[in-house]
Design a protein around this motif. Structure first.
Motif, PDB file in Angstrom:
ATOM      1  N   THR A  88       0.988  -0.971  -0.087  1.00 54.39           N
ATOM      2  CA  THR A  88       0.134  -0.177  -0.071  1.00 54.39           C
ATOM      3  C   THR A  88       0.744   1.189   0.014  1.00 54.39           C
ATOM      4  OG1 THR A  88      -0.125   0.028   2.436  1.00 54.39           O
ATOM      5  CG2 THR A  88      -1.703  -1.383   1.125  1.00 54.39           C
ATOM      6  N   TYR A  89       0.306   2.249  -0.137  1.00 53.98           N
ATOM      7  CA  TYR A  89       1.149   3.535  -0.273  1.00 53.98           C
ATOM      8  C   TYR A  89       0.762   4.667   0.940  1.00 53.98           C
ATOM      9  CZ  TYR A  89       1.283   1.281  -4.698  1.00 53.98           C
ATOM     10  OH  TYR A  89       1.482   0.079  -5.647  1.00 53.98           O
ATOM     11  N   LEU A  90       1.793   5.205   1.428  1.00 53.43           N
ATOM     12  CA  LEU A  90       1.786   6.043   2.710  1.00 53.43           C
ATOM     13  C   LEU A  90       2.185   7.419   1.903  1.00 53.43           C
ATOM     14  CD1 LEU A  90       1.200   6.480   5.633  1.00 53.43           C
ATOM     15  CD2 LEU A  90       3.702   6.308   6.055  1.00 53.43           C
ATOM     16  N   TYR A  91       1.326   8.242   1.776  1.00 52.06           N
ATOM     17  CA  TYR A  91       1.400   9.827   1.238  1.00 52.06           C
ATOM     18  C   TYR A  91       1.997  10.333   2.347  1.00 52.06           C
ATOM     19  CZ  TYR A  91      -0.485   8.253  -3.284  1.00 52.06           C
ATOM     20  OH  TYR A  91      -0.848   7.864  -4.495  1.00 52.06           O
ATOM     21  N   ARG A  92       2.911  11.182   2.331  1.00 59.50           N
ATOM     22  CA  ARG A  92       3.698  11.888   3.170  1.00 59.50           C
ATOM     23  C   ARG A  92       3.852  13.188   2.789  1.00 59.50           C
ATOM     24  NH1 ARG A  92       8.056  10.497   6.044  1.00 59.50           N
ATOM     25  NH2 ARG A  92       7.335  11.106   7.852  1.00 59.50           N
ATOM     26  N   ALA A  93       3.619  14.523   3.551  1.00 63.07           N
ATOM     27  CA  ALA A  93       3.920  15.783   3.247  1.00 63.07           C
ATOM     28  C   ALA A  93       4.992  16.407   4.270  1.00 63.07           C
ATOM     29  CB  ALA A  93       2.909  16.555   2.941  1.00 63.07           C
ATOM     30  N   LEU A  94       6.196  16.910   4.206  1.00 61.65           N
ATOM     31  CA  LEU A  94       7.054  17.548   5.127  1.00 61.65           C
ATOM     32  C   LEU A  94       7.468  18.817   4.622  1.00 61.65           C
ATOM     33  CD1 LEU A  94       7.472  14.787   5.895  1.00 61.65           C
ATOM     34  CD2 LEU A  94       9.745  15.026   6.545  1.00 61.65           C
ATOM     35  N   ASP A  95       7.739  19.874   5.546  1.00 65.16           N
ATOM     36  CA  ASP A  95       8.253  21.160   4.983  1.00 65.16           C
ATOM     37  C   ASP A  95       9.805  21.163   4.727  1.00 65.16           C
ATOM     38  OD1 ASP A  95       9.612  21.468   7.441  1.00 65.16           O
ATOM     39  OD2 ASP A  95       8.008  23.004   8.172  1.00 65.16           O
ATOM     40  N   LYS A  96      10.291  21.923   4.301  1.00 61.66           N
ATOM     41  CA  LYS A  96      11.679  21.957   3.981  1.00 61.66           C
ATOM     42  C   LYS A  96      12.788  21.862   5.059  1.00 61.66           C
ATOM     43  CE  LYS A  96      12.978  27.021   3.793  1.00 61.66           C
ATOM     44  NZ  LYS A  96      13.375  27.906   3.054  1.00 61.66           N
ATOM     45  N   HIS A  97      12.066  22.039   6.129  1.00 60.89           N
ATOM     46  CA  HIS A  97      12.777  21.844   7.457  1.00 60.89           C
ATOM     47  C   HIS A  97      12.912  20.612   8.049  1.00 60.89           C
ATOM     48  CE1 HIS A  97      13.558  26.133   7.361  1.00 60.89           C
ATOM     49  NE2 HIS A  97      12.406  26.386   7.554  1.00 60.89           N
ATOM     50  N   GLY A  98      11.978  19.658   7.434  1.00 55.33           N
ATOM     51  CA  GLY A  98      11.742  18.283   7.834  1.00 55.33           C
ATOM     52  C   GLY A  98      10.560  17.870   8.572  1.00 55.33           C
ATOM     53  N   SER A  99       9.821  19.063   9.176  1.00 55.69           N
ATOM     54  CA  SER A  99       8.568  18.935   9.954  1.00 55.69           C
ATOM     55  C   SER A  99       7.422  18.479   9.169  1.00 55.69           C
ATOM     56  CB  SER A  99       8.185  20.286  10.581  1.00 55.69           C
ATOM     57  OG  SER A  99       9.110  20.833  11.158  1.00 55.69           O
ATOM     58  N   THR A 100       6.774  17.334   9.855  1.00 58.65           N
ATOM     59  CA  THR A 100       5.780  16.541   9.357  1.00 58.65           C
ATOM     60  C   THR A 100       4.541  17.822   9.151  1.00 58.65           C
ATOM     61  OG1 THR A 100       6.644  14.552  10.251  1.00 58.65           O
ATOM     62  CG2 THR A 100       4.260  14.642   9.468  1.00 58.65           C
ATOM     63  N   ILE A 101       3.802  17.696   8.206  1.00 58.47           N
ATOM     64  CA  ILE A 101       2.782  18.427   7.837  1.00 58.47           C
ATOM     65  C   ILE A 101       1.398  17.417   8.085  1.00 58.47           C
ATOM     66  CG2 ILE A 101       1.496  19.676   6.297  1.00 58.47           C
ATOM     67  CD1 ILE A 101       4.223  20.576   5.280  1.00 58.47           C
ATOM     68  N   ASP A 102       1.335  16.325   7.060  1.00 59.17           N
ATOM     69  CA  ASP A 102       0.306  15.286   7.175  1.00 59.17           C
ATOM     70  C   ASP A 102       0.639  14.097   6.595  1.00 59.17           C
ATOM     71  OD1 ASP A 102      -2.339  14.363   7.838  1.00 59.17           O
ATOM     72  OD2 ASP A 102      -3.275  16.128   7.263  1.00 59.17           O
ATOM     73  N   PHE A 103       0.096  13.109   6.418  1.00 63.37           N
ATOM     74  CA  PHE A 103       0.055  11.675   6.070  1.00 63.37           C
ATOM     75  C   PHE A 103      -1.021  10.915   5.668  1.00 63.37           C
ATOM     76  CE2 PHE A 103       0.113  11.886  10.656  1.00 63.37           C
ATOM     77  CZ  PHE A 103      -0.728  10.977  10.961  1.00 63.37           C
ATOM     78  N   TYR A 104      -1.241  10.217   4.882  1.00 59.38           N
ATOM     79  CA  TYR A 104      -2.513   9.405   4.266  1.00 59.38           C
ATOM     80  C   TYR A 104      -1.997   8.089   3.606  1.00 59.38           C
ATOM     81  CZ  TYR A 104      -6.596   8.431   1.557  1.00 59.38           C
ATOM     82  OH  TYR A 104      -7.438   7.905   0.902  1.00 59.38           O
ATOM     83  N   LEU A 105      -2.601   6.929   4.377  1.00 60.29           N
ATOM     84  CA  LEU A 105      -2.332   5.696   3.612  1.00 60.29           C
ATOM     85  C   LEU A 105      -3.210   5.233   2.914  1.00 60.29           C
ATOM     86  CD1 LEU A 105      -0.533   3.086   4.053  1.00 60.29           C
ATOM     87  CD2 LEU A 105      -2.200   2.231   5.823  1.00 60.29           C
ATOM     88  N   SER A 106      -3.091   4.776   1.814  1.00 62.93           N
ATOM     89  CA  SER A 106      -3.898   4.505   0.565  1.00 62.93           C
ATOM     90  C   SER A 106      -3.604   3.295  -0.150  1.00 62.93           C
ATOM     91  CB  SER A 106      -3.707   5.608  -0.476  1.00 62.93           C
ATOM     92  OG  SER A 106      -4.677   5.107  -1.737  1.00 62.93           O
TER      93      SER A 106
END
Length: 255
Positions: A88-106
């Motif tokens: 399955t696919y874990l979508y992830r978003a971080l900012d340029k400093h490496g802080s986690t913004i959000d995630f979603y498993l599809s």
């Protein structure tokens, strides 16, 4: 503490186990033995049930504390997670400093899944928190998703979609650290249990990266534990913790 009503163990013990599992990447059986060394006799299957119930709840209650991007330059990518023998696919978003913004498993990797993830990520953010730049890999699905979100008014029209591979090194390195937590699981049984557990992993990763530092009174691991406990009404408030800490520091100062 209604959140722990009818539980055999106190809330502190349950949150202690869930935090350890989600933070340190240990197996349920190893955690069972670790807790046994500290006089807490609990079966690994019980710890599993605790994680399934409370890891998503911890992430939900603390979401407003850690989910605030420090930069409007985002890195978006997906990584693979095996569920019942299927990738399955874990979508992830971080900012340029490496802080986690959000995630979603599809279960799928396509434009529809990318749009659902980005829509979820953008939801609830203030205008000044939304991205000026979204950097992705060369997959065309992201371009389609961003274009559709712009047309629906959910993504700023001025947001630049950039596809520069080396800029995603930050998120690819973070994938590796998250995989260290996932590895001891040795495969999830269902998408639901996988996502519940990953929510705990992602939340503890965010705390470990200092994303809720403003709420960490002591600025250490004990402060992280108190952030989680306060979310369930255990112990004193953040203000009371701060006052107690100041009092201790004043007592330690030479007369």
């Amino acid at each position: 503490m209604l959140d722990f009503k009818w539980r055999h163990f106190q809330g502190e013990v349950i949150l202690w186990a869930v935090r350890w599992y989600c933070r340190y990447g240990v197996s349920y059986r190893d955690l069972e033995q670790m807790m046994g060394e500290r006089g807490v006799g609990v079966d690994h299957s019980t710890i599993y049930r605790w994680v399934q119930k409370y890891a998503p709840e911890i992430e939900k209650r603390l979401r407003w504390q850690w989910r605030r991007p420090r930069s409007t330059s985002w890195r978006v990518d997906e990584t693979y997670v095996k569920v019942r023998g299927t990738w399955t696919y874990l979508y992830r978003a971080l900012d340029k400093h490496g802080s986690t913004i959000d995630f979603y498993l599809s279960p799928t990797r396509n434009a529809k899944a990318a749009k659902r993830f980005l829509g979820k990520t953008l939801n609830g953010l203030k205008d000044w928190e939304k991205p000026e730049v979204i950097n992705t890999d060369k997959a065309p699905t992201y371009g389609i998703a961003i274009s559709e979100l712009k047309a629906e008014g959910k993504c700023p029209q001025t947001t630049l979609h950039r596809q520069v591979k080396y800029l995603n090194n930050v998120i690819e390195a973070d994938h590796g650290k998250l995989k260290q937590l996932i590895r001891p699981v040795r495969g999830f049984k269902t998408l639901k249990t996988a996502y519940a557990t990953i929510r705990g992993f992602e939340m503890m990763r965010a705390l470990r990266k200092g994303q809720a530092a403003i709420f960490n009174v002591t600025q250490d691991i004990h402060g992280e534990a108190r952030i989680v406990e306060r979310a369930f009404g255990i112990g004193a408030s953040a203000l009371a913790d701060a006052v107690a800490l100041i009092g201790e520091q004043l007592e330690l100062q030479p007369a």
